[in-house]
Enzyme design. Structure first.
Site, PDB file in Angstrom:
ATOM      1  N   THR A  69      42.405  12.043  19.569  1.00 16.66           N
ATOM      2  CA  THR A  69      40.968  12.052  19.838  1.00 16.66           C
ATOM      3  C   THR A  69      40.311  10.789  19.302  1.00 16.66           C
ATOM      4  OG1 THR A  69      38.971  13.418  19.760  1.00 16.66           O
ATOM      5  CG2 THR A  69      40.350  13.466  17.799  1.00 16.66           C
ATOM      6  N   LYS A  73      41.980   7.105  21.421  1.00 13.39           N
ATOM      7  CA  LYS A  73      42.507   7.445  22.747  1.00 13.39           C
ATOM      8  C   LYS A  73      42.971   6.228  23.554  1.00 13.39           C
ATOM      9  CE  LYS A  73      40.040  11.730  23.821  1.00 13.39           C
ATOM     10  NZ  LYS A  73      39.257  12.382  24.863  1.00 13.39           N
ATOM     11  N   ASP A 109      42.131  15.378  30.037  1.00 24.54           N
ATOM     12  CA  ASP A 109      40.671  15.579  30.095  1.00 24.54           C
ATOM     13  C   ASP A 109      40.192  15.829  31.530  1.00 24.54           C
ATOM     14  OD1 ASP A 109      40.204  15.309  27.373  1.00 24.54           O
ATOM     15  OD2 ASP A 109      40.039  13.134  27.500  1.00 24.54           O
ATOM     16  N   GLY A 133      26.021   8.391  32.035  1.00 23.43           N
ATOM     17  CA  GLY A 133      26.840   7.761  31.000  1.00 23.43           C
ATOM     18  C   GLY A 133      28.008   7.013  31.612  1.00 23.43           C
ATOM     19  N   GLY A 135      30.703   5.816  29.255  1.00 25.64           N
ATOM     20  CA  GLY A 135      31.624   5.616  28.126  1.00 25.64           C
ATOM     21  C   GLY A 135      32.992   6.212  28.433  1.00 25.64           C
ATOM     22  N   GLY A 136      33.727   6.499  27.365  1.00 24.83           N
ATOM     23  CA  GLY A 136      35.097   6.994  27.507  1.00 24.83           C
ATOM     24  C   GLY A 136      35.169   8.285  28.317  1.00 24.83           C
ATOM     25  N   ASN A 157      23.370   4.781  33.862  1.00 23.73           N
ATOM     26  CA  ASN A 157      23.662   4.375  32.484  1.00 23.73           C
ATOM     27  C   ASN A 157      22.595   3.457  31.927  1.00 23.73           C
ATOM     28  OD1 ASN A 157      25.553   4.741  30.347  1.00 23.73           O
ATOM     29  ND2 ASN A 157      26.115   2.579  30.533  1.00 23.73           N
ATOM     30  N   LYS A 162      27.891  -1.855  31.865  1.00 20.61           N
ATOM     31  CA  LYS A 162      28.950  -0.881  31.537  1.00 20.61           C
ATOM     32  C   LYS A 162      29.169   0.083  32.702  1.00 20.61           C
ATOM     33  CE  LYS A 162      29.903   1.168  27.492  1.00 20.61           C
ATOM     34  NZ  LYS A 162      29.552   1.843  26.206  1.00 20.61           N
ATOM     35  N   TYR A 229      29.588  20.850  24.120  1.00 29.14           N
ATOM     36  CA  TYR A 229      29.714  22.309  23.978  1.00 29.14           C
ATOM     37  C   TYR A 229      29.011  22.828  22.722  1.00 29.14           C
ATOM     38  CZ  TYR A 229      33.542  20.894  20.946  1.00 29.14           C
ATOM     39  OH  TYR A 229      34.290  20.284  19.965  1.00 29.14           O
TER      40      TYR A 229
HETATM   41  P1  ATR Z   1      32.355   8.440  24.733  1.00 29.10           P
HETATM   42  O1  ATR Z   1      33.625   7.676  24.580  1.00 29.10           O
HETATM   43  O2  ATR Z   1      32.299   9.697  23.901  1.00 29.10           O
HETATM   44  O3  ATR Z   1      31.939   8.673  26.149  1.00 29.10           O
HETATM   45  P2  ATR Z   1      30.873   6.022  24.248  1.00 29.10           P
HETATM   46  O4  ATR Z   1      31.985   5.230  24.790  1.00 29.10           O
HETATM   47  O5  ATR Z   1      30.230   5.590  22.984  1.00 29.10           O
HETATM   48  O6  ATR Z   1      31.239   7.553  24.024  1.00 29.10           O
HETATM   49  O7  ATR Z   1      29.767   6.125  25.406  1.00 29.10           O
HETATM   50  C1  ATR Z   1      28.600   6.727  25.180  1.00 29.10           C
HETATM   51  C2  ATR Z   1      27.775   6.739  26.480  1.00 29.10           C
HETATM   52  O8  ATR Z   1      26.526   7.309  26.130  1.00 29.10           O
HETATM   53  C3  ATR Z   1      27.477   5.376  27.025  1.00 29.10           C
HETATM   54  O9  ATR Z   1      27.287   5.470  28.408  1.00 29.10           O
HETATM   55  C4  ATR Z   1      26.162   5.033  26.329  1.00 29.10           C
HETATM   56  O10 ATR Z   1      25.341   4.153  27.022  1.00 29.10           O
HETATM   57  P3  ATR Z   1      25.545   2.542  26.912  1.00 29.10           P
HETATM   58  O11 ATR Z   1      26.682   2.209  27.827  1.00 29.10           O
HETATM   59  O12 ATR Z   1      24.260   1.983  27.353  1.00 29.10           O
HETATM   60  O13 ATR Z   1      25.853   2.274  25.473  1.00 29.10           O
HETATM   61  C5  ATR Z   1      25.503   6.375  26.327  1.00 29.10           C
HETATM   62  N1  ATR Z   1      24.552   6.493  25.213  1.00 29.10           N
HETATM   63  C6  ATR Z   1      24.819   6.765  23.929  1.00 29.10           C
HETATM   64  N2  ATR Z   1      23.682   6.838  23.210  1.00 29.10           N
HETATM   65  C7  ATR Z   1      22.686   6.615  24.071  1.00 29.10           C
HETATM   66  C8  ATR Z   1      21.242   6.584  23.949  1.00 29.10           C
HETATM   67  N3  ATR Z   1      20.637   6.812  22.785  1.00 29.10           N
HETATM   68  N4  ATR Z   1      20.511   6.335  25.059  1.00 29.10           N
HETATM   69  C9  ATR Z   1      21.108   6.117  26.251  1.00 29.10           C
HETATM   70  N5  ATR Z   1      22.446   6.134  26.443  1.00 29.10           N
HETATM   71  C10 ATR Z   1      23.216   6.383  25.367  1.00 29.10           C
END
Ligand code: ATR
Length: 287
Positions: A69, A73, A109, A133, A135-136, A157, A162, A229
């Site tokens: 985790t 990852k 996943d 979003g 991210g990962g 996003n 990204k 969750y």
């Molecule tokens: P994970 O791997 O758990 O998906 P991550 O890689 O840190 O986590 O990605 C988090 C996602 O949430 C990203 O899309 C991030 O947006 P950015 O690409 O702009 O960073 C988004 N995110 C996290 N906090 C945020 C916030 N306060 N407002 C808007 N988007 C947010």
């Protein structure tokens, strides 16, 4: 949860940092108990810079199955002898299985989310999907939507670049139509079918946060999925529910990604009856 630990007990585990709040030990230890398997599943908090040593050590100890985790990852891929095509596409591994030459990496996943959607009658095929979003977690979601032949994907996003990177990554493998829009530009989004919320926004303890507060957004689709969750209903899901949408949180995705890992480690298919029983057990434990 296991009846006894003896000379034949095998160890499974989770590598990450932090690992204190994981519910994976409950999923796997209850599964082992119900299936009568002599396994024990434990969390391992691995410090920065120690991942390679941890994997080597696990191999030396004959630990047959591991989950991986946050934050390892992606990095763990460097320590594996093989990675499945799906894990390669997603660029992340959450499950390791020991073979004679070393660990093979899988990603459960996407299939965990798929199982949860299928169980709840939410169809990706031919649907227009909005992914919030990039991210990962969004990577696995995007690859799954494309694999299931959804009609179209819109990635929303905060950071457009990204989002574009995620879209390009999916386009390498699938010819799905993908749009990217900024979180501040959602007012002009066209109607779609399903929104999948993949950011950590709204996760405990920040339970009052919501990535999308504009009420008009919630009139544009019929099903809202949040990968979070805890809490069971994020602000995003509460707002969706208030607008009459179908909602689903991330618990079943988490559950099924664990089940898929367990099936890979043991080369088995677990029956729906056992899964129902285990799921109820876990839900009772966290109620
Ligand atoms: P994970 O791997 O758990 O998906 P991550 O890689 O840190 O986590 O990605 C988090 C996602 O949430 C990203 O899309 C991030 O947006 P950015 O690409 O702009 O960073 C988004 N995110 C996290 N906090 C945020 C916030 N306060 N407002 C808007 N988007 C947010």
């Amino acid at each position: 949860m296991i009846q006894k630990i003896d000379g034949k007990t095998k160890v499974l585990g989770l590598i990450g940092n932090p690992v204190e709040h994981t519910i994976s030990p409950s999923i796997h230890n209850i599964l082992s108990y119900k299936l009568g398997m002599n396994y024990v599943y434990v969390p391992f908090c691995v410090n920065k810079g120690m991942l390679e040593k941890a994997i080597d050590g696990a191999r030396a100890l004959n630990i047959e199955g591991l989950n991986i985790t946050v934050p390892y990852k992606e990095q763990v891929i460097n320590n594996l002898i093989k990675v499945t095509p799906l894990a390669r596409q997603i660029g992340a591994v959450n499950t390791l299985k020991l073979t004679s030459g070393g660990y093979i990496g899988y990603n459960t996943d996407a299939d965990g989310l798929n199982a949860s959607l299928v169980k709840n009658n939410i169809k990706l095929n031919k649907s227009s999907i909005v992914i919030i979003g990039a991210g990962g977690a969004a990577k696995a979601v995007g690859m799954l939507c494309a694999r299931e032949k959804c009609k179209q994907i819109t990635i929303i996003n905060r950071t457009i670049s990204k989002g574009e990177k995620l879209a390009d990554n999916i386009r390498q493998y699938y010819d799905t139509e993908i749009k990217v829009i900024g979180l501040n530009k959602i007012y002009n989004i066209s109607p779609f079918d399903i929104a999948i919320q993949t950011t950590p926004i709204g996760m405990s303890p920040q339970i009052l946060d919501n990535p999308i507060i504009d009420d008009k957004f919630y009139n544009k689709f019929h099903t809202a999925v949040d990968l979070i969750y805890n809490p069971r209903k994020t602000q995003f899901l509460l707002k969706a529910e208030k607008n009459g949408l179908k909602i689903l949180n991330g618990f079943e995705m988490l559950f099924y990604q664990g089940v898929k890992a367990y099936e890979i480690w043991n080369d088995i298919k677990i029956s729906e009856e056992i899964l129902e029983d285990v799921m109820i057990n876990i839900l009772n434990q966290y109620r």
